[in-house]
Design a protein around this motif. Sequence first.
Motif, PDB file in Angstrom:
ATOM      1  N   VAL A  38     -28.090   9.311  34.515  1.00 20.82           N
ATOM      2  CA  VAL A  38     -28.520   9.808  33.213  1.00 20.82           C
ATOM      3  C   VAL A  38     -29.701   8.952  32.754  1.00 20.82           C
ATOM      4  N   GLY A  84     -32.106   6.568  30.974  1.00 18.83           N
ATOM      5  CA  GLY A  84     -31.780   5.337  30.274  1.00 18.83           C
ATOM      6  C   GLY A  84     -31.167   4.333  31.243  1.00 18.83           C
ATOM      7  N   PHE A  93     -23.296   7.142  27.987  1.00 20.73           N
ATOM      8  CA  PHE A  93     -24.019   8.212  28.691  1.00 20.73           C
ATOM      9  C   PHE A  93     -23.215   9.491  28.882  1.00 20.73           C
ATOM     10  N   ARG A 145     -21.482  13.125  28.704  1.00 18.02           N
ATOM     11  CA  ARG A 145     -22.082  14.430  28.375  1.00 18.02           C
ATOM     12  C   ARG A 145     -21.899  14.792  26.907  1.00 18.02           C
ATOM     13  N   GLN A 171     -21.449  12.670  24.548  1.00 18.49           N
ATOM     14  CA  GLN A 171     -21.976  11.582  23.718  1.00 18.49           C
ATOM     15  C   GLN A 171     -20.910  10.903  22.851  1.00 18.49           C
ATOM     16  N   ILE A 202     -21.230   7.021  22.186  1.00 18.38           N
ATOM     17  CA  ILE A 202     -22.285   6.699  21.220  1.00 18.38           C
ATOM     18  C   ILE A 202     -21.826   7.105  19.820  1.00 18.38           C
ATOM     19  N   LYS A 203     -21.225   8.267  19.726  1.00 17.48           N
ATOM     20  CA  LYS A 203     -20.776   8.726  18.411  1.00 17.48           C
ATOM     21  C   LYS A 203     -19.748   7.768  17.809  1.00 17.48           C
ATOM     22  N   ILE A 241     -21.499   4.766  16.510  1.00 18.95           N
ATOM     23  CA  ILE A 241     -22.198   5.071  15.263  1.00 18.95           C
ATOM     24  C   ILE A 241     -21.189   5.150  14.108  1.00 18.95           C
ATOM     25  N   HIS A 294     -26.538   9.204   9.079  1.00 16.05           N
ATOM     26  CA  HIS A 294     -26.224   9.662  10.430  1.00 16.05           C
ATOM     27  C   HIS A 294     -26.571   8.585  11.448  1.00 16.05           C
ATOM     28  N   PHE A 329     -28.981   7.936  13.213  1.00 14.60           N
ATOM     29  CA  PHE A 329     -29.653   8.293  14.464  1.00 14.60           C
ATOM     30  C   PHE A 329     -30.759   7.296  14.804  1.00 14.60           C
ATOM     31  N   PHE A 351     -29.935   4.932  17.522  1.00 13.73           N
ATOM     32  CA  PHE A 351     -29.519   5.473  18.814  1.00 13.73           C
ATOM     33  C   PHE A 351     -30.141   4.713  19.989  1.00 13.73           C
ATOM     34  N   ARG A 352     -31.443   4.501  19.925  1.00 11.39           N
ATOM     35  CA  ARG A 352     -32.131   3.892  21.063  1.00 11.39           C
ATOM     36  C   ARG A 352     -31.620   2.476  21.329  1.00 11.39           C
ATOM     37  N   LEU A 360     -28.148   2.795  22.921  1.00 11.86           N
ATOM     38  CA  LEU A 360     -28.087   3.396  24.258  1.00 11.86           C
ATOM     39  C   LEU A 360     -28.418   2.391  25.353  1.00 11.86           C
ATOM     40  N   VAL A 361     -29.507   1.659  25.197  1.00 11.19           N
ATOM     41  CA  VAL A 361     -29.932   0.760  26.273  1.00 11.19           C
ATOM     42  C   VAL A 361     -29.982  -0.703  25.830  1.00 11.19           C
TER      43      VAL A 361
END
Lengths: 704, 206
Positions: A494, A496, A530, A532, A534, A537-538, A541, A566, A568, A571-572, A575-576
């Motif tokens: 995926v 990232g 990663f 599908r 999410q 991540i959710k 958050i 939210h 968002f 996110f970045r 994620l990494v």
Amino acid sequence: MPPITSRQSVPSGKVELLYVKSKVYLHPTKRAQDNIPGYLSISRPSTNGTNDELLLSFTPESMLVPSEKETFSQADLSLQTLSANVSGAIYVRTPLVSCLSSYAFSLPLGSLYLVQARPPRLNLWYGLMVLNTLHNVDKLPVIFFHDDESPSTQQAQSRQNKKFDPFASGSNLKFRTSDLPWGGDEFLDVVSRYAVLEKSTLERSTFLVNPSSADRLNFMPPTSGASLNKDTANTLGKTLNGMKWKVLETFASLSTLAKTTVTDIVDERNSALPLPVKHMLKKPEVASLANDFDGARIYLAKWAMSIQEEALKLNDQSTFILGDGEDDWGIVATRRKPVTRVEWDSFFDSSGRLRITDHEVREAIFHGSIDASVDQALRGEIWLFLLEVYPWDTSLAERSVVLESYKTSYQELKAKWEQDEVKQETDLFKDQIFRICKDVKRTDRNLVLFQSPKPENGEEFDDDDVLNVRHPHLLRLKNILLTYNEYNLNLGYVQGMNDLLSPVYLALYDLVALTFWMFAKYMDIMERNFLRDQLGIKQQIETLNELINLMLPQFYQHLIKCNANHLFFLFRMLLVWFKREFLLLDDVLSLWDVMFTRFYSSLYQLFIVLALLQKHESIMMDYLTEDYEILKYVNDLAMNEHDIDDILIRAEKLFLKFRRVVYQADRGDGKQEFLTVSPNLRNLLKRTIILQKEVPRPEGVLGG
Amino acid sequence: MSSRKKTLLKVIILGDSGVGKTSLMQQFVNKKFSHQYKATIGADFLTKELPIDDKTVTMQIWDTAGQERFQSLGVAFYRGADCCILVYDVNNAKSFESLLAWKDEFLIQANVSLPETFPFIVIGNKIDIDENKRVVSYKKAAQVCQQLGNVPYFETSAKDGINVEEAFDVVSRNALQQEEANDEFNDDYNDAINIHLDGEAGNCTC
């Protein structure tokens, strides 16, 4: 009689000295050996000129021949008392306007706009002076008065001491910024002879030179609470109407001013900006201007942050205690020196077995990160333990056995896709190899290892043929990712993951099999990011929502107002693991060192996020009102250099404070109602990795 | 509406991973191309002021990540879009086949009020690459765009800056039209509410 006059005309190429102060220094770096001694002077270029044409100059000692030095030194003493100048005019070479190599500067007195004085005190050994010009965009260096070395100041001080009353108001100086005499007050006194000098009522020890009515409004508003003087208000209004865009540029030039007022910012820790700037920004005219132009608020916020950063940078970190406010509960967090090769080796006995506990190792790395600047192999070697590729309790001999089995199993995994032509023809494989090749070719190409060699014979090494990866290091990245794609079939590759692999590869790159396994171990932790759906991540958050609400409640309210809860914009970094958030890869790696230790929590990344937000919260609250503005501001932080130690100290403090909140809530021994700690928040105290695996790939679902 | 009100046009760029969304945006806004772009993670935007006839508008161009699973989180930012650019790579058939899916995805996520009239634009990028590597012909692409509902079609090279201005010129005009239509729609809508509130609320038959 005017204080200093000259009936003779000034010889050409020369100026007449009116004031000299010796042993004035520039401090271009923090190190004393870099200080630059020189003479501060005010001089007259011609007999008939106006006071505005007088030159204010700094001349480094190194630029003067011995005889000139002698002249300056004599002038330092003789011009100091008004009566002394009867002996006649003293001429020197016209000072250089600027000289890049020698730090000299010289400007007409008329272009001087504002002077800020910081007299010496306990934590500021030498008094300093900040000179600002209104139109000159070049920043003038801060000048330091080394009074203990300056004969003329010594002379003045001994005169004062003879009166046995150093605090006497008997001094005839017009402006006093300190009870004790120092070079800066004397300088202000001299300037006031040739220019109108007015003290700002807003900002401490700030003096305006020949102020205009608008300046007065900005820096000396009426303190009585009476309505603003209509004339000055109109003047400002007109200026704003006429300038529009230019007002924003004015802010930028003011930032030069503000950046140098370090001591102010440090003294008044709660206020990010010097008062005049704050007042200016609060004016309704400016507020509406910010609304008129798209992006103006983001611009202002970034600018405000740059001032804060500057303050931190210039300030000695060891003496700067972060947010030691009441709400800090006396929590202390510190950083230690990074772990070096010598220290790391000392952790092991002669058989290569750890002689201290792994907890102690984690603690050292958590608080200091790793210094791989000398020995670039060190980081990879330590990560192998932190990521549990090598068990902590092994000897060197045992590890070499483990290594052999890693090598074998990597080759087997790699062969699984390499030698399976049927597999290679499946839609899923084709989809994935295409995605991997695309991403590999845009992975950290700014790093030396991944740069394309110069094209030969006009042929570009890295061409547009997607599936053809020829760069040797990129090819290895591709193979590792494809092998991982087979190793973890449900998840697969995926976007990232390439960002996560690249530093792992850099740390170990000549050991491809180990790189693969270290990456696979890292991915165990990161798999939840990663999925599908999410979900991982959710959940993070969601936890951050609770955490921000608990730890930064005002900021959280602001996020709600901006419809940005939210989250968002985070996110970045989630994620990494901040891979894209910092200009320097070393900064990212320092954070990874810390997170890999799981010293306090396996979700420590959330506290680093929290620390970044805490650092920027006041600025975001002051300037940003829309969710897209917050996203842009946070995204663009990646273009700045960051003080990583500052962020890590904040993160630790926030964690310790959070932990205390949870403990108190659990004890429930207070009188107030205690919060109930949600499972999400409670998870933050756990050190075990949260494993969240992808479910089997549904029929027909490709890699997207 | 007061004349002081600025016109902000929101444009979303969608398309498969690696078709050149970031490059198109950078070429249009900053007139530059880099070999060192990284895959976009999350979302980001750039703004550009540009004249349309006698007006100056601000275009806010949103660049997104191409991998589908990352789409769902950023939807908050798609709301209120005035135009959507669908990008594919003329040398990659799959990215062309995805266009319809991206269009549908957008209409769902952005919660567009009148999907039939919402302005889309299709860009076939990377025409600078060797002609014999090309897999989607102009004719084929133009035909599909017509079937998509007469969607304007441009072929560009973000690398060499070919046709990028022209494509975005149409984007800006169509976005402005949409923005003005939205305004009218909202005004009518607000008027309707006002009439309702001012008038005979008791007569409501629902």
